[in-house]
Design a protein around this motif. Sequence first.
Motif, PDB file in Angstrom:
ATOM      1  N   GLN A  83       0.829  -1.205   0.000  1.00  6.10           N
ATOM      2  CA  GLN A  83       0.000   0.000   0.000  1.00  6.10           C
ATOM      3  C   GLN A  83       0.864   1.257   0.000  1.00  6.10           C
ATOM      4  O   GLN A  83       0.564   2.216  -0.709  1.00  6.10           O
ATOM      5  CB  GLN A  83      -0.919   0.017   1.222  1.00  6.10           C
ATOM      6  N   ASN A 106      -7.248   7.233  -0.792  1.00  5.41           N
ATOM      7  CA  ASN A 106      -6.499   6.099  -0.257  1.00  5.41           C
ATOM      8  C   ASN A 106      -5.907   6.352   1.122  1.00  5.41           C
ATOM      9  O   ASN A 106      -5.357   5.444   1.723  1.00  5.41           O
ATOM     10  CB  ASN A 106      -5.377   5.711  -1.227  1.00  5.41           C
ATOM     11  N   LEU A 110      -4.750   3.365   4.076  1.00  7.93           N
ATOM     12  CA  LEU A 110      -3.354   3.249   4.488  1.00  7.93           C
ATOM     13  C   LEU A 110      -3.198   3.600   5.962  1.00  7.93           C
ATOM     14  O   LEU A 110      -2.460   2.936   6.693  1.00  7.93           O
ATOM     15  CB  LEU A 110      -2.465   4.138   3.616  1.00  7.93           C
TER      16      LEU A 110
END
Length: 155
Positions: A83, A106, A110
Amino acid sequence: MRKSERHQVIKRIIQEKTVRTQEELLAELKELNITATQATISRDIRDLKIVKKADKDGLVRFELFTEVSATEEQTDHQELFRQMNEFVTKVDVAQFLTVLHTLPNNAQLLSASLDDYPLPGKVATIAGFDTIVIITKSNNDALAVADFFNQQIAL
């Protein structure tokens, strides 16, 4: 309905269906003629140790928390590094804060992975749409965290 009975129903729903939000969980309970408030569901989620975890499609869903074995922890760390390399676009430091810039939408995924990773001096992580702020105990800790990310990812 008693709390223990509601907890059993919630566990069954989480295990059998894809539930992504508290609202969806409330709707599932309502279909079973179980009435609960948002505050009650929030407490139930905490009591049952229900966590949000990304599924195979990268979408977040509720799951029951389970203790992590050493093999699972290694796999989780591999996923974290994947990631990091895939999502992080820039690393900045501002005093005792390390700021990670990510691809849009994102940061929260994460950040959730980072919460379980032992970073030096980490106090907390906060995520927005495309930014994660890692709060550390000192300026030196923030620099060490930034160095860690810069070594792990290919920017």
